[in-house]
Motif scaffolding. Structure first.
Motif, PDB file in Angstrom:
ATOM      1  N   GLY A 166       0.605  -1.328   0.136  1.00 28.51           N
ATOM      2  CA  GLY A 166       0.100  -0.035  -0.029  1.00 28.51           C
ATOM      3  C   GLY A 166       0.760   1.344   0.131  1.00 28.51           C
ATOM      4  O   GLY A 166       0.291   2.254  -0.256  1.00 28.51           O
TER       5      GLY A 166
ATOM      6  N   TYR B  20       0.519   3.041  -3.176  1.00 30.10           N
ATOM      7  CA  TYR B  20      -0.875   3.046  -3.828  1.00 30.10           C
ATOM      8  C   TYR B  20      -1.300   4.271  -4.345  1.00 30.10           C
ATOM      9  O   TYR B  20      -0.890   5.463  -3.851  1.00 30.10           O
ATOM     10  CB  TYR B  20      -2.152   2.964  -2.726  1.00 30.10           C
ATOM     11  CG  TYR B  20      -3.572   2.746  -3.206  1.00 30.10           C
ATOM     12  CD1 TYR B  20      -3.607   1.362  -3.865  1.00 30.10           C
ATOM     13  CD2 TYR B  20      -4.426   3.495  -2.758  1.00 30.10           C
ATOM     14  CE1 TYR B  20      -4.869   1.209  -4.352  1.00 30.10           C
ATOM     15  CE2 TYR B  20      -5.682   3.208  -3.407  1.00 30.10           C
ATOM     16  CZ  TYR B  20      -6.087   1.912  -4.256  1.00 30.10           C
ATOM     17  OH  TYR B  20      -7.322   1.906  -4.579  1.00 30.10           O
TER      18      TYR B  20
ATOM     19  N   PHE C 142      -4.983   4.009   1.881  1.00 29.65           N
ATOM     20  CA  PHE C 142      -4.792   2.465   1.755  1.00 29.65           C
ATOM     21  C   PHE C 142      -4.763   1.863   2.986  1.00 29.65           C
ATOM     22  O   PHE C 142      -5.405   1.076   3.405  1.00 29.65           O
ATOM     23  CB  PHE C 142      -3.614   2.068   0.961  1.00 29.65           C
ATOM     24  CG  PHE C 142      -3.398   0.657   0.626  1.00 29.65           C
ATOM     25  CD1 PHE C 142      -4.321   0.308  -0.278  1.00 29.65           C
ATOM     26  CD2 PHE C 142      -3.184  -0.091   1.616  1.00 29.65           C
ATOM     27  CE1 PHE C 142      -4.430  -1.259  -0.618  1.00 29.65           C
ATOM     28  CE2 PHE C 142      -2.853  -1.401   1.330  1.00 29.65           C
ATOM     29  CZ  PHE C 142      -3.547  -1.980   0.217  1.00 29.65           C
TER      30      PHE C 142
ATOM     31  N   LEU D 131      -2.630  -5.560  -6.819  1.00 26.51           N
ATOM     32  CA  LEU D 131      -1.964  -4.604  -6.907  1.00 26.51           C
ATOM     33  C   LEU D 131      -0.583  -4.471  -7.150  1.00 26.51           C
ATOM     34  O   LEU D 131      -0.044  -3.633  -7.816  1.00 26.51           O
ATOM     35  CB  LEU D 131      -1.699  -4.240  -5.138  1.00 26.51           C
ATOM     36  CG  LEU D 131      -2.860  -3.775  -4.318  1.00 26.51           C
ATOM     37  CD1 LEU D 131      -2.807  -3.720  -2.748  1.00 26.51           C
ATOM     38  CD2 LEU D 131      -2.962  -2.215  -4.758  1.00 26.51           C
TER      39      LEU D 131
ATOM     40  N   TYR E 137       1.037  -1.963 -10.075  1.00 22.82           N
ATOM     41  CA  TYR E 137       2.423  -1.482  -9.797  1.00 22.82           C
ATOM     42  C   TYR E 137       3.112  -1.728 -11.217  1.00 22.82           C
ATOM     43  O   TYR E 137       4.002  -0.801 -11.688  1.00 22.82           O
ATOM     44  CB  TYR E 137       3.097  -1.731  -8.695  1.00 22.82           C
ATOM     45  CG  TYR E 137       2.302  -1.327  -7.357  1.00 22.82           C
ATOM     46  CD1 TYR E 137       1.296  -0.369  -7.452  1.00 22.82           C
ATOM     47  CD2 TYR E 137       2.180  -1.941  -6.256  1.00 22.82           C
ATOM     48  CE1 TYR E 137       0.492   0.123  -6.326  1.00 22.82           C
ATOM     49  CE2 TYR E 137       1.581  -1.732  -5.242  1.00 22.82           C
ATOM     50  CZ  TYR E 137       0.852  -0.545  -5.270  1.00 22.82           C
ATOM     51  OH  TYR E 137       0.134  -0.154  -3.951  1.00 22.82           O
TER      52      TYR E 137
END
Length: 88
Positions: free
Chosen positions: A20, A23, A30, A64, A68
């Motif tokens: 996070g 984020y 997050f 996630l 990224y």
């Protein structure tokens, strides 16, 4: 909750907290959302339900990571290929 599941949940929380940091809406956003989700499910006692929630958390981790990687790929693509498009 069995100790093995507790360890898995804690490990999941730590991994998500680590992910996070990057984020797009910010690490604080997050962190708040993550904490709220884990607190919402803190009273779950059924091992099968806990395993299901762990799998959902692992799915979120993978999403996630994909987000990224995609962001890094786009940045690199802009950096290295933007000059080629301008010359054509």
């Amino acid at each position: 909750m069995a100790n093995s599941l507790r360890g898995e949940v804690l490990n999941l929380y730590k991994n998500l907290l680590y992910l996070g940091r990057e984020y797009p809406k910010g690490a604080d956003y997050f962190k708040r959302r993550l904490k709220n989700v884990f607190l919402k499910n803190k009273d779950v006692k059924d091992p099968e339900k806990i395993k299901e929630l762990i799998k959902r958390g692992e799915f979120v981790m993978k999403e996630l990571e994909a987000l990224y990687f995609l962001r890094k790929y786009r940045a690199m693509k802009q950096r290295y290929y933007s000059d080629v498009n301008k010359s054509n």
